[in-house]
Write a protein that holds these residues in place. Structure first.
Motif, mmCIF file in Angstrom:
data_model
loop_
_atom_site.group_PDB
_atom_site.id
_atom_site.type_symbol
_atom_site.label_atom_id
_atom_site.label_comp_id
_atom_site.label_asym_id
_atom_site.label_seq_id
_atom_site.Cartn_x
_atom_site.Cartn_y
_atom_site.Cartn_z
ATOM 1 N N GLY A 1 1.228 -1.257 0.122
ATOM 2 C CA GLY A 1 -0.156 0.256 -0.128
ATOM 3 C C GLY A 1 1.514 1.083 -0.519
ATOM 4 O O GLY A 1 0.554 2.477 -0.346
ATOM 5 N N GLU A 2 2.556 0.897 0.492
ATOM 6 C CA GLU A 2 2.985 2.438 -0.191
ATOM 7 C C GLU A 2 3.283 2.637 -1.011
ATOM 8 O O GLU A 2 4.319 3.741 -1.399
ATOM 9 C CB GLU A 2 3.952 2.036 1.445
ATOM 10 C CG GLU A 2 4.985 1.090 0.941
ATOM 11 C CD GLU A 2 5.041 -0.990 1.510
ATOM 12 O OE1 GLU A 2 5.667 -1.146 0.880
ATOM 13 O OE2 GLU A 2 3.406 -0.643 1.879
ATOM 14 N N VAL A 3 3.183 1.540 -1.985
ATOM 15 C CA VAL A 3 3.842 2.056 -3.663
ATOM 16 C C VAL A 3 3.597 3.894 -4.340
ATOM 17 O O VAL A 3 4.665 4.157 -4.424
ATOM 18 C CB VAL A 3 3.316 1.369 -4.509
ATOM 19 C CG1 VAL A 3 3.288 1.388 -6.066
ATOM 20 C CG2 VAL A 3 3.931 0.031 -4.271
ATOM 21 N N PRO A 4 1.836 3.590 -3.967
ATOM 22 C CA PRO A 4 1.610 5.167 -4.383
ATOM 23 C C PRO A 4 2.610 6.474 -3.221
ATOM 24 O O PRO A 4 2.997 7.507 -4.519
ATOM 25 C CB PRO A 4 0.226 5.327 -4.067
ATOM 26 C CG PRO A 4 -0.136 4.024 -4.586
ATOM 27 C CD PRO A 4 0.217 3.635 -3.829
ATOM 28 N N GLY A 5 2.652 6.127 -2.345
ATOM 29 C CA GLY A 5 3.374 7.479 -1.533
ATOM 30 C C GLY A 5 4.608 7.589 -2.870
ATOM 31 O O GLY A 5 5.642 8.304 -2.013
ATOM 32 N N HIS A 6 5.065 6.252 -2.431
ATOM 33 C CA HIS A 6 6.772 6.379 -2.759
ATOM 34 C C HIS A 6 7.144 6.954 -4.058
ATOM 35 O O HIS A 6 7.908 7.796 -4.665
ATOM 36 C CB HIS A 6 7.628 4.768 -2.902
ATOM 37 C CG HIS A 6 7.912 3.787 -1.647
ATOM 38 N ND1 HIS A 6 8.945 4.458 -0.793
ATOM 39 C CD2 HIS A 6 7.587 3.087 -1.311
ATOM 40 C CE1 HIS A 6 9.225 3.958 0.279
ATOM 41 N NE2 HIS A 6 7.979 2.448 0.628
ATOM 42 N N ILE A 7 5.666 6.865 -4.611
ATOM 43 C CA ILE A 7 5.926 7.458 -6.545
ATOM 44 C C ILE A 7 5.937 8.498 -6.546
ATOM 45 O O ILE A 7 6.755 9.498 -6.765
ATOM 46 C CB ILE A 7 5.283 6.263 -7.189
ATOM 47 C CG1 ILE A 7 5.023 5.543 -7.703
ATOM 48 C CG2 ILE A 7 4.932 7.920 -8.924
ATOM 49 C CD1 ILE A 7 4.290 4.354 -8.852
ATOM 50 N N GLY A 8 5.022 8.896 -5.407
ATOM 51 C CA GLY A 8 4.212 10.139 -5.436
ATOM 52 C C GLY A 8 5.349 11.385 -4.983
ATOM 53 O O GLY A 8 5.338 12.206 -5.077
ATOM 54 N N ASN A 9 5.871 10.498 -3.788
ATOM 55 C CA ASN A 9 7.250 11.679 -3.052
ATOM 56 C C ASN A 9 8.651 11.815 -4.100
ATOM 57 O O ASN A 9 9.329 12.768 -4.402
ATOM 58 C CB ASN A 9 7.773 10.502 -1.897
ATOM 59 C CG ASN A 9 6.808 10.796 -1.091
ATOM 60 O OD1 ASN A 9 5.689 11.145 -0.699
ATOM 61 N ND2 ASN A 9 7.122 9.403 -0.102
ATOM 62 N N ALA A 10 8.884 10.245 -5.432
ATOM 63 C CA ALA A 10 9.428 10.535 -6.242
ATOM 64 C C ALA A 10 9.438 11.587 -6.753
ATOM 65 O O ALA A 10 10.806 12.435 -7.552
ATOM 66 C CB ALA A 10 10.120 9.901 -7.067
ATOM 67 N N LEU A 11 8.593 11.971 -7.306
ATOM 68 C CA LEU A 11 7.754 13.036 -8.515
ATOM 69 C C LEU A 11 8.361 13.817 -8.164
ATOM 70 O O LEU A 11 7.786 15.073 -9.204
ATOM 71 C CB LEU A 11 6.119 11.684 -9.114
ATOM 72 C CG LEU A 11 6.473 10.981 -9.928
ATOM 73 C CD1 LEU A 11 4.704 10.546 -10.074
ATOM 74 C CD2 LEU A 11 7.598 11.008 -11.063
ATOM 75 N N ARG A 12 7.925 14.317 -6.910
ATOM 76 C CA ARG A 12 7.030 16.071 -6.182
ATOM 77 C C ARG A 12 9.368 16.526 -5.924
ATOM 78 O O ARG A 12 9.471 17.450 -6.291
ATOM 79 C CB ARG A 12 6.982 15.729 -4.773
ATOM 80 C CG ARG A 12 5.243 16.046 -4.938
ATOM 81 C CD ARG A 12 5.020 15.980 -3.840
ATOM 82 N NE ARG A 12 4.547 14.933 -3.069
ATOM 83 C CZ ARG A 12 3.749 13.749 -3.307
ATOM 84 N NH1 ARG A 12 2.997 14.398 -3.714
ATOM 85 N NH2 ARG A 12 3.934 12.908 -1.763
#
Length: 359
Positions: free
Chosen positions: A249-260
């Protein structure tokens, strides 16, 4: 002058049976805890998926049990990895050939010089590449490459291979096939996180014809990066009962943080290459929460990911084939446009390339 690789055409195919509704009813009927069932049903509504496809035909027995016409996922023990691989060996070649057939007159099998095949849902030898080459009557000397077990970003790696082949051999005509039978790997479990991961996946195949002929989508620079601290977020493990997917469930958070972070630095060496205003955003439709994370982190307009959301709704996540389905929609549209494609998968890694649609 170095040749530029172009995706000249894309063909897609899906199996004949829609299974999303049957899967939802099957799982909801097996969850005994009312709170857990309500949570599952709420997540189904939010998933943004209406259809997924499989060679397994859903049936409802007289006692209300939901299974498939072959009893593959029957009321007793579910099949072992050997039975799942036997189904892959049977069904993968015909799905791949159906996608290739969709290329129509764009493909002359006699002109194909290279074949690249990506799949992470099955193994066999002689391989899927050899089965496809034989069925198409490709020249025995065709150069074959298999991209195995890379998951959702394998389409980017496969197109990168075609890109490099055409740049080094301008006369090359490369077939790039991405094919997954994800529904062969459903697991018998009551774990909600694993059930929600299985809720996403369906089957499909897509093939691209790549050459130096200047029409279609011109391929530009490719980039890859691994997101720190995320190695365990996506796992795909071979077990006695098929390939067991863990999608945290943490995958979207990892992706969002990296893209920010990419948005902040946005230099020529970054994922966005110092640009923000692309006309086309071909993002792997890994799930609604992933697409939402990309849209929010990159501050995209609400319609920027329409192509990805449409594929997610109509097909689900087909692992490596998904991004090619998104590109096929963009290729079918008219007008010059600059685009960027990206996909995420085990590692946790992000892979991307830029492209230009001609005409």
């Amino acid at each position: 002058m170095t040749a530029v690789a172009h995706i000249n055409a894309i063909g897609t195919a899906k199996p004949p049976h829609e299974v999303h509704d049957a899967f939802v009813r099957f799982v909801a009927g097996r969850i005994e805890a009312p709170k857990t069932r309500r949570l599952f049903e709420r997540m189904v509504e939010r998933a943004g998926i209406e259809q997924r496809f499989s060679y397994l035909e859903p049936v409802t027995l007289d006692d209300g049990t939901i299974t498939d016409s072959d009893g593959f996922y029957g009321p007793e023990e579910w099949p072992g990895t050997d039975a799942r691989m036997a189904r892959y060996e049977r069904d993968a070649p015909r799905l791949g050939l159906a996608a290739i057939s969709a290329l129509g007159d764009a493909l002359d099998p006699g002109s194909v010089t290279h074949l690249v095949v990506a799949s992470c849902t099955g193994f066999m030898a002689p391989g899927l590449d050899q089965r496809i080459a034989a069925a198409l009557g490709l020249h025995p000397g065709v150069e074959r490459t298999v991209v195995g077990f890379m998951g959702c970003y394998a389409a980017v790696n496969s197109l990168r291979l075609a890109h490099h082949i055409v740049r080094s051999e301008p006369a090359a005509r490369v077939l790039v096939l991405t094919l997954e039978l994800c529904t062969l790997h459903f697991q018998k479990t009551f774990d909600l996180e694993r059930l929600l991961a299985m809720l996403l996946f369906g089957d499909g195949a897509a093939v691209a014809l790549v050459s130096a002929k200047p029409h279609g989508l011109a391929l530009d620079d490719f980039r890859a990066t691994t997101l720190p601290g995320s190695a365990e977020a996506i796992r795909w493990t071979i077990r006695n009962q098929g390939f067991d997917m863990h999608l945290g469930g943490e995958v979207p958070g990892h992706i969002g943080n990296a893209l920010r972070q990419e948005m902040k630095r946005n230099d020529a060496d970054g994922l966005l290459r110092g640009q923000k205003d692309y006309d086309l955003w071909a993002v792997h439709a890994g799930g609604r929460s992933i697409l939402d994370a990309v849209e929010q982190a990159l501050e995209l307009s609400p319609d920027a990911l329409d192509a990805s959301r449409t594929i997610l709704r109509e097909q689900g996540n087909m692992s490596s084939a998904t991004l090619m389905f998104v590109l096929a929609r963009m290729l079918a549209e008219q007008g010059d446009a600059r685009g960027i494609a990206m996909a995420f998968g085990p590692g946790l890694a992000a892979e991307s390339f830029r492209f230009t649609r001609l005409g």
